[in-house]
Design a protein around this motif. Sequence first.
Motif, mmCIF file in Angstrom:
data_model
loop_
_atom_site.group_PDB
_atom_site.id
_atom_site.type_symbol
_atom_site.label_atom_id
_atom_site.label_comp_id
_atom_site.label_asym_id
_atom_site.label_seq_id
_atom_site.Cartn_x
_atom_site.Cartn_y
_atom_site.Cartn_z
ATOM 1 N N ALA A 94 -11.034 19.101 84.739
ATOM 2 C CA ALA A 94 -12.229 19.868 84.366
ATOM 3 C C ALA A 94 -12.738 20.664 85.564
ATOM 4 O O ALA A 94 -13.149 21.826 85.417
ATOM 5 N N LEU A 95 -12.702 20.087 86.763
ATOM 6 C CA LEU A 95 -13.104 20.812 87.969
ATOM 7 C C LEU A 95 -12.156 21.980 88.250
ATOM 8 O O LEU A 95 -12.593 23.077 88.599
ATOM 9 N N ILE A 96 -10.873 21.739 88.078
ATOM 10 C CA ILE A 96 -9.887 22.799 88.278
ATOM 11 C C ILE A 96 -10.147 23.934 87.289
ATOM 12 O O ILE A 96 -10.163 25.105 87.659
ATOM 13 N N ASP A 97 -10.385 23.583 86.044
ATOM 14 C CA ASP A 97 -10.654 24.581 85.016
ATOM 15 C C ASP A 97 -11.899 25.407 85.349
ATOM 16 O O ASP A 97 -11.938 26.614 85.105
ATOM 17 N N ALA A 98 -12.899 24.776 85.931
ATOM 18 C CA ALA A 98 -14.146 25.480 86.272
ATOM 19 C C ALA A 98 -13.966 26.433 87.456
ATOM 20 O O ALA A 98 -14.645 27.458 87.517
ATOM 21 N N CYS A 99 -13.069 26.125 88.372
ATOM 22 C CA CYS A 99 -12.899 26.927 89.592
ATOM 23 C C CYS A 99 -11.792 27.965 89.499
ATOM 24 O O CYS A 99 -11.864 29.001 90.157
ATOM 25 N N ILE B 21 -2.872 15.594 81.597
ATOM 26 C CA ILE B 21 -3.697 15.689 80.395
ATOM 27 C C ILE B 21 -5.148 15.409 80.758
ATOM 28 O O ILE B 21 -5.445 14.380 81.374
ATOM 29 N N PRO B 22 -6.057 16.323 80.382
ATOM 30 C CA PRO B 22 -7.480 16.030 80.616
ATOM 31 C C PRO B 22 -7.880 14.752 79.884
ATOM 32 O O PRO B 22 -7.395 14.472 78.784
ATOM 33 N N ARG B 23 -8.730 13.966 80.522
ATOM 34 C CA ARG B 23 -9.218 12.753 79.871
ATOM 35 C C ARG B 23 -10.728 12.667 80.024
ATOM 36 O O ARG B 23 -11.324 13.398 80.812
ATOM 37 N N GLN B 24 -11.305 11.806 79.251
ATOM 38 C CA GLN B 24 -12.755 11.630 79.305
ATOM 39 C C GLN B 24 -13.164 11.122 80.681
ATOM 40 O O GLN B 24 -12.554 10.185 81.199
ATOM 41 N N PRO B 25 -14.201 11.721 81.278
ATOM 42 C CA PRO B 25 -14.680 11.218 82.564
ATOM 43 C C PRO B 25 -15.172 9.778 82.441
ATOM 44 O O PRO B 25 -15.756 9.392 81.422
ATOM 45 N N SER B 26 -14.894 9.014 83.471
ATOM 46 C CA SER B 26 -15.349 7.627 83.537
ATOM 47 C C SER B 26 -15.605 7.293 84.994
ATOM 48 O O SER B 26 -15.423 8.140 85.873
ATOM 49 N N GLU B 27 -15.967 6.063 85.253
ATOM 50 C CA GLU B 27 -16.207 5.664 86.645
ATOM 51 C C GLU B 27 -14.915 5.606 87.455
ATOM 52 O O GLU B 27 -14.953 5.567 88.681
ATOM 53 N N THR B 28 -13.752 5.657 86.800
ATOM 54 C CA THR B 28 -12.478 5.627 87.521
ATOM 55 C C THR B 28 -11.822 6.997 87.633
ATOM 56 O O THR B 28 -10.742 7.113 88.177
ATOM 57 N N GLY B 29 -12.459 8.052 87.121
ATOM 58 C CA GLY B 29 -11.881 9.380 87.247
ATOM 59 C C GLY B 29 -12.033 10.194 85.975
ATOM 60 O O GLY B 29 -12.933 9.968 85.176
#
Length: 132
Positions: free
Chosen positions: A105-110, A92-100
């Motif tokens: 989102a990167l996979i979706d972009a590529c 499940i996509p989650r909000q970006p944070s300092e832990t990940g």
Amino acid sequence: MSTDQAARTGAKVEILTLDIGGDLSEPARVRAWARAELRDFTEADLTDTILVLDELVSNAVRHGKPPRQVRLLRRPGRLRIEVDDSGKAPAIPRQPSETGGRGLALIDACATAWGQDHDEHGKTVWAELAQA
């Protein structure tokens, strides 16, 4: 396209597999394996492929359960990356944070497409990329 669909359409599919462990160093080993297996890729295609592969494998190591396996399904102009683990929790996509939280989102972009399949053994998270 699943392997069965590719077979029905007559597309030649080359399948490369690698079992992966749970150590946090596994993504580096998988990257090296993929670079060796995909040495005919252009640098641009290889860069996107390694990024997507690394994110899928890292997620399986961090959040999934053993056993884990990665598959590269090659057919002309396309590559499908599949990563299996026996965990039942969906990716499940989650909000970006300092832990990940940036991997999907990167996979979706590529990738041209990505998703996940679930069965009684766990899940397969996959991504498809177009190749030059």
